[in-house]
Design an enzyme around this catalytic site. Structure first.
Site, mmCIF file in Angstrom:
data_model
loop_
_atom_site.group_PDB
_atom_site.id
_atom_site.type_symbol
_atom_site.label_atom_id
_atom_site.label_comp_id
_atom_site.label_asym_id
_atom_site.label_seq_id
_atom_site.Cartn_x
_atom_site.Cartn_y
_atom_site.Cartn_z
ATOM 1 N N ARG A 105 0.834 -1.199 0.000
ATOM 2 C CA ARG A 105 0.000 0.000 0.000
ATOM 3 C C ARG A 105 0.868 1.248 0.000
ATOM 4 O O ARG A 105 1.737 1.385 0.848
ATOM 5 C CB ARG A 105 -0.904 0.038 1.232
ATOM 6 C CG ARG A 105 -1.914 -1.072 1.293
ATOM 7 C CD ARG A 105 -2.556 -1.086 2.667
ATOM 8 N NE ARG A 105 -3.254 -2.339 2.896
ATOM 9 C CZ ARG A 105 -4.583 -2.446 3.034
ATOM 10 N NH1 ARG A 105 -5.329 -1.376 2.987
ATOM 11 N NH2 ARG A 105 -5.136 -3.619 3.229
ATOM 12 N N SER B 133 -19.513 -1.864 4.359
ATOM 13 C CA SER B 133 -18.953 -0.766 3.569
ATOM 14 C C SER B 133 -18.376 -1.178 2.231
ATOM 15 O O SER B 133 -18.137 -0.324 1.395
ATOM 16 C CB SER B 133 -17.890 -0.048 4.388
ATOM 17 O OG SER B 133 -16.729 -0.837 4.461
ATOM 18 N N HIS C 195 -21.113 3.065 9.167
ATOM 19 C CA HIS C 195 -21.347 3.612 7.820
ATOM 20 C C HIS C 195 -22.768 4.119 7.634
ATOM 21 O O HIS C 195 -23.167 4.436 6.511
ATOM 22 C CB HIS C 195 -20.984 2.580 6.749
ATOM 23 C CG HIS C 195 -19.511 2.381 6.668
ATOM 24 N ND1 HIS C 195 -18.673 3.252 5.998
ATOM 25 C CD2 HIS C 195 -18.710 1.465 7.252
ATOM 26 C CE1 HIS C 195 -17.428 2.854 6.141
ATOM 27 N NE2 HIS C 195 -17.407 1.780 6.907
ATOM 28 N N THR D 204 -19.340 5.994 14.754
ATOM 29 C CA THR D 204 -18.152 6.839 14.663
ATOM 30 C C THR D 204 -18.581 8.282 14.451
ATOM 31 O O THR D 204 -19.662 8.552 13.927
ATOM 32 C CB THR D 204 -17.234 6.404 13.502
ATOM 33 O OG1 THR D 204 -16.054 7.210 13.515
ATOM 34 C CG2 THR D 204 -17.895 6.589 12.144
ATOM 35 N N LYS E 174 -17.000 9.558 10.121
ATOM 36 C CA LYS E 174 -17.452 9.323 8.740
ATOM 37 C C LYS E 174 -18.624 10.258 8.446
ATOM 38 O O LYS E 174 -18.396 11.418 8.168
ATOM 39 C CB LYS E 174 -17.711 7.837 8.535
ATOM 40 C CG LYS E 174 -16.364 7.076 8.601
ATOM 41 C CD LYS E 174 -16.428 5.576 8.510
ATOM 42 C CE LYS E 174 -15.021 5.002 8.722
ATOM 43 N NZ LYS E 174 -15.011 3.534 8.863
ATOM 44 N N THR F 29 -6.340 5.962 28.113
ATOM 45 C CA THR F 29 -5.903 6.762 26.967
ATOM 46 C C THR F 29 -6.451 8.172 27.128
ATOM 47 O O THR F 29 -7.534 8.375 27.682
ATOM 48 C CB THR F 29 -6.348 6.107 25.636
ATOM 49 O OG1 THR F 29 -5.743 6.819 24.553
ATOM 50 C CG2 THR F 29 -7.854 6.124 25.455
ATOM 51 N N THR G 269 -9.172 -7.258 1.530
ATOM 52 C CA THR G 269 -10.361 -6.510 1.958
ATOM 53 C C THR G 269 -11.622 -7.082 1.305
ATOM 54 O O THR G 269 -12.684 -7.132 1.927
ATOM 55 C CB THR G 269 -10.197 -5.012 1.605
ATOM 56 O OG1 THR G 269 -8.931 -4.581 2.111
ATOM 57 C CG2 THR G 269 -11.275 -4.162 2.211
#
Ligand SMILES: *Cc1c(COP(=O)(O)O)cnc(C)c1O
Length: 405
Positions: free
Chosen positions: A29, A199, A227, A255, A258, A287, A373
């Site tokens: 990639r 997706s 999505h 999320t 997106k 975190t 993928t």
């Protein structure tokens, strides 16, 4: 770096070999450096900061509604930086909880009709941390029924709970799911993990039917709406909102990066589940919190997207117009009921080559999607029209594809 240092540990040689192998398999990639222009989305500048090349029309962004370039959203970020600084300065437990976090969690819970919500630093982390924590609870013994096409972040969470068992059911196949549920011991705690919009193929799960099976076999339901949030349902609450079944799903994950165009991930559920995750999920506790400069625009975006039905209407009008143009030009694409338009190529090398030529010869950017993928033989360009792709941009893409295919 000297050769001596590189050869000191066998891992150096391992990496060199692995990289060569990935290159030989055509799976190496390489990034394409693109900078979005907020004033003219989806037009981007190609090239690095020193050397700008021709502007490029991007067809692969997941900012499906253009929320990330909405002035109100951008201003919320600018104002939050000025008021609160650039970073969060700590975890949520250590000086990192801001009233904006609390407000955004309440907004997201309300969006999905749930009692409570919990923010994570990304959608990936929300899936990984929540699933791993749930599946390590109740002294183990959980069985997860995981859709074959679930995202890597869910798989990471499921695999990370080492005491639990994972059974993969055929993608969106209710019969297979039921057979597997029926064959499992009745006493084991069960969880069904699935997505709403997948997706890569743009197909959509029958959430109501999966929840009915979950009730029949007493399984918890965990739904990834990544999505779909912002895009489906009368307020962008996802496919579960569109289908009026959100109340049947135990945990809805999403999320902010997106459809909402900013950054971050979250889960929403009943209070006791959210409180348990807040107190037990390592990926939440250890975190640094999302900074207010991200939370403020995310909150502005969710509020706007809930109200602005025109964005959803415009998005789907654009998707349908684009599909019509592809059809008229005889370009093979997957007809889906979602906003994702996969243009089928069917060969990894050719897919990469077409993507490269689209960029170099036509200043159009569409990511090639190859194995692993998607399955071999189904390589594709994954196109995601948004409300700001004009007819002229669509015609350019159709013409370019016609000349390359
Ligand atoms: C992108 C993606 C995620 C991760 O979300 P991020 O906010 O990008 O980390 C989770 N699930 C699915 C299905 C995705 O495609």
């Amino acid at each position: 770096m000297t050769d001596q240092v590189e050869s000191a540990h066998p891992f150096y040689a391992y990496c060199q070999n692995a990289l060569q192998e990935i290159e030989q398999q055509g799976r190496y990639r390489r990034f394409t450096s693109l900078s979005r222009r907020s004033a003219s989305y989806p037009v981007y500048d190609k090239g690095n900061l020193e050397q700008q090349e021709k502007p490029v029309v991007v067809w692969s962004s997941n900012d499906y509604l253009g929320m990330g370039v909405e002035p109100e959203v951008m201003n919320a970020a600018i104002n939050a930086v000025k008021e609160y600084g650039a970073g969060a300065g700590g975890t949520r437990n250590i000086a990192g909880t801001h009233p904006l976090h609390v407000a955004l969690e309440a907004e997201l819970a309300d969006l999905h009709g749930k009692e409570a919500g919990l923010l994570f630093v990304s959608g990936y982390v929300s899936n990984q941390a929540s699933l791993q924590t749930i599946l390590a609870s109740m002294s183990g013994g959980w069985i997860t029924f995981s859709d074959q096409q679930n995202h890597a972040s869910m798989i990471a969470g499921i695999k990370g709970a080492k005491q639990s068992e994972c059974i993969i059911f055929k993608h969106n196949d209710l019969k297979d799911l039921e057979e597997k549920l029926a064959a499992a011991p009745a006493s084991a705690p069960k969880l069904i993990a699935f997505e709403s919009v997948y997706s890569m193929d743009g197909d959509i799960a029958d959430i109501g039917a999966i929840c009915a099976l979950a009730r029949k076999y007493n399984a918890l339901t965990y739904l990834d709406e990544v999505h779909a949030v912002g895009l489906y349902g009368e307020q962008g609450g996802g496919v579960s909102q569109r289908d009026n079944v959100a109340d049947q799903v135990d945990i809805i994950e999403g999320t902010l990066a997106k459809g909402f165009g900013v950054h971050g991930g979250y889960v929403t559920a009943k209070k006791e589940i959210i409180e348990y995750l807040r107190l037990a999920a390592s990926g939440f506790i250890f975190t640094t919190a999302l900074p207010p400069s991200i939370v403020a625009p995310a909150l502005a975006s969710v509020r706007l997207a809930r109200q602005q039905n025109w964005r959803r209407e415009k998005l789907f009008e654009r998707v349908h117009t684009f599909q019509k143009k592809l059809k008229e030009a005889g370009i093979p694409y997957l007809q889906t009921e979602s906003h994702i338009v996969p243009v089928m190529i069917g060969d990894a090398e050719r897919c990469k080559e077409i993507s490269k030529r689209l960029l170099e010869e036509f200043s159009l950017y569409a990511t090639p999607i190859n194995y692993p993928t998607v399955p071999k033989g189904t390589e594709r360009l994954r196109l995601t029209p948004n409300p700001f792709h004009t007819d002229a941009m669509m015609d350019d893409m159709v013409q370019a594809l016609k000349s390359l295919l």
